[in-house]
Scaffold this motif. Structure first.
Motif, PDB file in Angstrom:
ATOM      1  N   VAL A  14      28.378  46.242  53.985  1.00 49.82           N
ATOM      2  CA  VAL A  14      28.281  47.384  53.263  1.00 49.82           C
ATOM      3  C   VAL A  14      28.302  47.146  51.582  1.00 49.82           C
ATOM      4  O   VAL A  14      27.683  47.430  50.989  1.00 49.82           O
ATOM      5  CB  VAL A  14      29.384  48.262  53.482  1.00 49.82           C
ATOM      6  CG1 VAL A  14      29.564  49.492  52.667  1.00 49.82           C
ATOM      7  CG2 VAL A  14      29.212  48.928  55.126  1.00 49.82           C
ATOM      8  N   LYS A  60      25.032  45.925  50.263  1.00 47.51           N
ATOM      9  CA  LYS A  60      24.266  47.074  49.994  1.00 47.51           C
ATOM     10  C   LYS A  60      24.575  47.706  48.770  1.00 47.51           C
ATOM     11  O   LYS A  60      23.707  48.068  47.873  1.00 47.51           O
ATOM     12  CB  LYS A  60      24.315  48.010  51.196  1.00 47.51           C
ATOM     13  CG  LYS A  60      23.784  47.430  52.632  1.00 47.51           C
ATOM     14  CD  LYS A  60      21.965  47.778  52.316  1.00 47.51           C
ATOM     15  CE  LYS A  60      21.586  47.681  53.898  1.00 47.51           C
ATOM     16  NZ  LYS A  60      19.970  47.576  53.828  1.00 47.51           N
ATOM     17  N   PHE A  61      25.798  47.948  48.476  1.00 47.58           N
ATOM     18  CA  PHE A  61      26.186  48.677  47.438  1.00 47.58           C
ATOM     19  C   PHE A  61      25.649  47.820  45.901  1.00 47.58           C
ATOM     20  O   PHE A  61      25.256  48.370  45.026  1.00 47.58           O
ATOM     21  CB  PHE A  61      27.714  48.710  47.373  1.00 47.58           C
ATOM     22  CG  PHE A  61      28.129  50.070  48.275  1.00 47.58           C
ATOM     23  CD1 PHE A  61      27.272  50.948  48.571  1.00 47.58           C
ATOM     24  CD2 PHE A  61      29.656  49.960  48.409  1.00 47.58           C
ATOM     25  CE1 PHE A  61      27.953  52.032  49.650  1.00 47.58           C
ATOM     26  CE2 PHE A  61      29.980  51.006  49.283  1.00 47.58           C
ATOM     27  CZ  PHE A  61      29.146  52.067  49.769  1.00 47.58           C
ATOM     28  N   THR A  69      31.107  47.581  42.082  1.00 48.16           N
ATOM     29  CA  THR A  69      31.750  47.533  43.420  1.00 48.16           C
ATOM     30  C   THR A  69      33.149  47.129  43.323  1.00 48.16           C
ATOM     31  O   THR A  69      33.432  46.171  42.391  1.00 48.16           O
ATOM     32  CB  THR A  69      30.923  46.665  44.541  1.00 48.16           C
ATOM     33  OG1 THR A  69      30.681  45.613  43.729  1.00 48.16           O
ATOM     34  CG2 THR A  69      29.393  47.468  44.704  1.00 48.16           C
ATOM     35  N   THR A 128      28.668  55.590  58.496  1.00 42.63           N
ATOM     36  CA  THR A 128      28.441  54.464  57.546  1.00 42.63           C
ATOM     37  C   THR A 128      26.991  54.346  56.881  1.00 42.63           C
ATOM     38  O   THR A 128      26.721  54.047  55.850  1.00 42.63           O
ATOM     39  CB  THR A 128      28.809  52.934  58.183  1.00 42.63           C
ATOM     40  OG1 THR A 128      30.093  53.111  58.769  1.00 42.63           O
ATOM     41  CG2 THR A 128      28.565  52.061  57.232  1.00 42.63           C
ATOM     42  N   SER A 129      26.224  54.617  57.940  1.00 42.79           N
ATOM     43  CA  SER A 129      24.581  54.860  57.514  1.00 42.79           C
ATOM     44  C   SER A 129      24.534  55.642  56.338  1.00 42.79           C
ATOM     45  O   SER A 129      23.521  55.717  55.433  1.00 42.79           O
ATOM     46  CB  SER A 129      23.680  54.873  58.704  1.00 42.79           C
ATOM     47  OG  SER A 129      24.077  53.767  59.613  1.00 42.79           O
ATOM     48  N   VAL A 161      26.062  54.582  53.066  1.00 42.89           N
ATOM     49  CA  VAL A 161      25.137  53.903  52.173  1.00 42.89           C
ATOM     50  C   VAL A 161      23.871  54.347  51.834  1.00 42.89           C
ATOM     51  O   VAL A 161      23.301  54.278  50.525  1.00 42.89           O
ATOM     52  CB  VAL A 161      24.712  52.501  53.104  1.00 42.89           C
ATOM     53  CG1 VAL A 161      23.830  51.459  52.565  1.00 42.89           C
ATOM     54  CG2 VAL A 161      26.060  51.758  53.508  1.00 42.89           C
ATOM     55  N   ARG A 189      22.506  54.861  47.900  1.00 40.27           N
ATOM     56  CA  ARG A 189      21.048  54.500  47.354  1.00 40.27           C
ATOM     57  C   ARG A 189      20.394  55.533  46.623  1.00 40.27           C
ATOM     58  O   ARG A 189      19.763  55.405  45.663  1.00 40.27           O
ATOM     59  CB  ARG A 189      20.384  53.652  48.435  1.00 40.27           C
ATOM     60  CG  ARG A 189      18.896  53.439  48.189  1.00 40.27           C
ATOM     61  CD  ARG A 189      18.026  53.314  49.553  1.00 40.27           C
ATOM     62  NE  ARG A 189      17.866  54.557  50.300  1.00 40.27           N
ATOM     63  CZ  ARG A 189      16.898  55.370  49.721  1.00 40.27           C
ATOM     64  NH1 ARG A 189      16.424  55.639  48.797  1.00 40.27           N
ATOM     65  NH2 ARG A 189      17.059  56.510  50.516  1.00 40.27           N
ATOM     66  N   SER A 212      34.117  53.077  52.064  1.00 45.18           N
ATOM     67  CA  SER A 212      33.937  52.584  53.363  1.00 45.18           C
ATOM     68  C   SER A 212      35.438  52.156  53.857  1.00 45.18           C
ATOM     69  O   SER A 212      35.963  51.238  53.446  1.00 45.18           O
ATOM     70  CB  SER A 212      32.980  51.625  53.522  1.00 45.18           C
ATOM     71  OG  SER A 212      33.093  51.058  54.762  1.00 45.18           O
TER      72      SER A 212
END
Length: 768
Positions: free
Chosen positions: A166, A169-170, A177, A414-415, A418, A422, A443
């Motif tokens: 995660v 991805k961020f 982050t 969670t999906s 994220v 985005r 998260s």
């Protein structure tokens, strides 16, 4: 100009020979005094005379006529002339500069308008279109694969690996982050040995499922079937004059949380609780195990009210929500073997499914050997900063951990988290969208143990969050079916929820969610009146006073049976959604995204403070009705207490809130909403409402959910109403002094909220 300044400086601050001194002498011979200004040379010449007599003689030195006339020497005349010339030159230069500058200044009517610092709004229709273009069902297949783990219990290596995914991805979206580390205590199943359940003289059963935070030890008691373990179920048993003391309660999973079942049983002096999945609610294998927790609260119960940071010193206290009786899950097969052999009275007809409630001789032994362990967990965050009020932020969150695969529990949420990060970051970076306020994506870990990650974060930064975080949107469990849609949250967000339901379409159709599920009355068919305590949005709302919302697709009247099991997989969820998981996930993401973008896009927060007006009035009317109907009629001491009790001040406080909400609406109508400062003032007034419903008179350690309307504990208006029922039935729970105190404090909490909403101190009225 510098040369001119230097010359002037020398004139007024030069060497001693270039300035004059003042000598004041009085004409003793005449009636009038005279003042004579003399240069240093004059003073020197006078010094050579005869003292005072010479000083009084103004013509004693016989100077030339011009010098005598002007009182100056030729040297002084030269300096005066030079000074005049310099002043002329300076004046000319100043005039030239003023003329040159004036030529470069536009006439008044051609001046540009003053800066207002208002960032132009992107049309809301364009914002919706951008979100729809970026959040697509096709995108979720790859994301699901990235975040599908077979095992990711809180604090496990799988949880850590998922957190890193995660975070990466961020970072790949070029977002700011950070992580938040906590050390929390869990109850885990015994590593050596078992938890044991033995009925009568049968063989011992070793269930693999468990309930974290159960008391440990061994008890033996008579089994009593108690349906779902709700309050009304236990009241019904008590009304049948059944002895509940020391009994082992056998209850079905569902309808309320494990923690609520155990707490209700503990109030009846039960010794233990066994929870099983009935085939009516859980149509799976009879040996499937259930997992969960029984802490009646959220967060680490061994640091109540405090963040579980490393090396922090905590007082030796435990959460009041920790049960003091044993609790254990058993399988359907184990439960059926017990139920078939029970004696005692027949079950109530409305319960059905079971023949007998249980007799005093139906003994069962329960042994719980769970172990307490400390583990490190990490919350992961990123932020999109607002361009006007960067210090005001919306939080969107989803839990990351699960007992097993946890596809519906955590993978879907969670999906969505994220993908929304985005999509919105691309809208800001590439498409010109400018959010006024910030969005924080979170998260969480340890959600399965009672929203521990989210609650510990709230406890760690409460003083900042309840002043700056204006809303929370929860993404946990948003796909649990396809035939229904449910929303629960703060009344402040009801209007926003309704408008979003009308804007977001059902998957594959042009029909909005509102038309699909509202059936003419969205509040009756979609809106749930309260958040459940095991929902991560609940501590945001009831503990921190942050308006929150949770939502999701459901299976109509049935529940998704695989939550809290190790069968929560993509395949099982496909079966409950007719293989529409990506499409439903897209719709859920757009629903959350619409609410989030509305809250950071508009000048004013999309929150309706008038929605609480009816809720307060309803509660006050209920209390007033009960007091009036029993006033001076009860023979116990409470009857006399009611005779002297007035509800006037509570009604007055309710009226104060009503006036304050109407005045805010009037202020909004009469305000310039292009004025950034004015909007901020109004938004701050709106933000005070939820947190001012938190009772300031109770301890967050004893009663963490301090919200007097949506929280839990004796300070709430619901508890006051229930307390009146206890007096009516001569219940042992009645307490006149407690009721008197809580009644007064609830009244002033409502009045304080109204005062804060009213705005400036000079706008307040002391009506109470």
């Amino acid at each position: 100009m510098d040369q001119a300044r230097s010359t002037i400086s020398k004139i007024f601050n030069g060497e001693p020979h270039s300035y004059t001194r003042f000598s004041l002498t009085q004409n003793m011979e005449g009636d009038n005094s005279q003042v004579e200004m003399k240069s240093p040379s004059d003073m020197d010449e006078e010094a050579g005379g005869n003292g005072v007599g010479d000083n009084l003689n103004h013509n004693s030195n016989r100077k030339p006529y011009l010098s005598q006339k002007l009182g100056r020497t030729p040297k002084n005349i030269f300096f005066i002339a030079a000074a005049i010339l310099l002043i002329f030159i300076i004046g000319y230069l100043i005039g030239y500069l003023v003329t040159s500058c004036a030529a470069s200044v536009l006439p008044f009517e051609d001046q540009p308008p003053p800066e207002t610092n208002v960032i132009p709004l992107m049309d809301w229709g364009n914002v919706k279109l951008l979100l729809a273009q970026k959040v697509r069902a096709d995108n979720f297949e790859n994301v699901f694969r990235d975040f599908t783990f077979e095992s990711h219990d809180a604090g496990s290596p799988g949880d850590v690996a998922l957190a890193n995914k995660v975070l990466n991805k961020f970072k790949s979206y070029s977002m700011n982050t950070w992580t938040d580390e906590h050390f929390v205590k869990f109850h885990d199943p015994p590593t050596d040995g078992y938890n044991i359940v033995t009925f009568k003289n049968g063989s011992a059963e070793h269930p693999r499922g468990f309930l974290s935070y159960s008391a440990t030890g061994k008890v033996t008691g008579a089994v009593l079937y108690a349906h779902y373990g709700q309050e009304e179920d236990f009241m019904l048993l008590r009304d049948k004059n059944i002895n509940l003391n020391g009994r082992v309660m056998l209850v079905r999973a569902g309808r309320n949380t494990f923690a609520e079942k155990v707490a209700n049983a503990a109030k009846m002096n039960a010794s233990a609780v066994l929870i099983y999945p009935d085939t009516v609610d859980y149509p799976f294998d009879s040996d499937m195990e259930l997992f969960g927790h029984v802490h009646l609260g959220s967060g680490d119960p061994y640091t109540p009210g405090f963040p579980s940071f490393n090396h922090t010193q905590f007082p030796p206290v435990q959460s009041s929500g920790l049960p003091k009786i044993l609790a254990q899950t058993i399988t359907t097969r184990m439960a059926m073997e017990i139920l078939r052999k029970l004696g005692g009275q027949n079950v109530p007809e409305a319960w059905g499914g079971v023949n007998r409630l249980g007799d005093e001789s139906d003994h069962v032994t329960v042994e719980v050997n769970n172990i307490l362990a400390e583990k490190k967990i990490n919350n992961v965050f990123c932020v999109i900063k607002g361009l006007v009020d960067a210090d005001r932020y919306l939080v969107i969150g989803a839990q990351r951990d699960a007992w097993g695969p946890g596809f519906a529990t955590s993978t879907v949420g969670t999906s969505i988290l994220v993908e929304l990060a985005r999509a919105i970051s691309e809208m800001v970076q590439n498409d010109g969208f400018k959010p006024k306020r910030s969005i924080v994506f979170a998260s969480w870990s340890a959600g399965e143990y009672g929203s521990i990650g989210a609650t510990e974060w709230l406890e760690g930064y409460l003083s900042s969050l309840n002043m700056r975080a204006f809303s929370y949107i929860n993404l946990d469990g948003v796909i649990a079916g396809q035939n229904g849609f449910k929303v629960a949250g703060s009344p402040l967000m009801y209007s926003l929820i309704e408008s979003t339901l009308k804007e977001v379409n059902y998957p594959g159709q042009s029909m909005p969610l509102f038309s699909q599920f509202a059936q003419g009355n969205w509040e009756a068919n979609i809106l749930e009146k309260s958040l459940k305590m095991d929902n991560a949005a609940y501590p945001f709302l009831a503990f921190s006073g942050i308006p929150s919302v949770a939502f999701g697709f459901t299976s109509g009247n049935s529940v998704y049976p695989y939550f809290g099991t190790k069968l929560d997989t993509r395949e099982k969820l496909n079966g409950f959604t007719s293989n529409q998981v990506p499409q439903l996930t897209e719709t859920a993401a757009r629903f959350a995204g619409h609410m989030a973008l509305r809250l950071v896009h508009d000048h004013l927060l999309r929150m309706d403070v008038s929605k609480y007006d009816n809720i307060i009035r309803s509660n006050v009317a209920k209390i007033n009705g009960k007091i009036n109907s029993h006033r001076c009629k009860l023979k116990n001491p409470f009857g006399w207490f009611l005779c002297g009790l007035t509800v006037r001040w509570l009604i007055s406080a309710s009226g104060s809130y009503s006036r304050a909400s109407r005045n805010l609406a009037s202020d909004i109508q009469n305000s310039d909403l292009d004025d950034i400062e004015m909007c901020r003032i109004i938004n701050d007034r709106i933000m005070t409402v939820e947190r001012n419903f938190l009772s300031p008179y109770v301890s967050p350690i004893e009663s963490p959910f301090r919200h007097i309307l949506l929280g839990s504990g004796p300070h709430t208006l619901k508890a006051l109403s229930n307390h009146l029922n206890a007096f009516r039935t001569d219940s042992p729970e009645e307490d006149i002094n407690l009721f008197r105190n809580q009644f007064a404090l609830a009244t002033w909490t409502i009045q304080g909220c109204a005062n804060s909403l009213a705005g400036n101190i000079w706008s307040l009225r002391n009506d109470i």
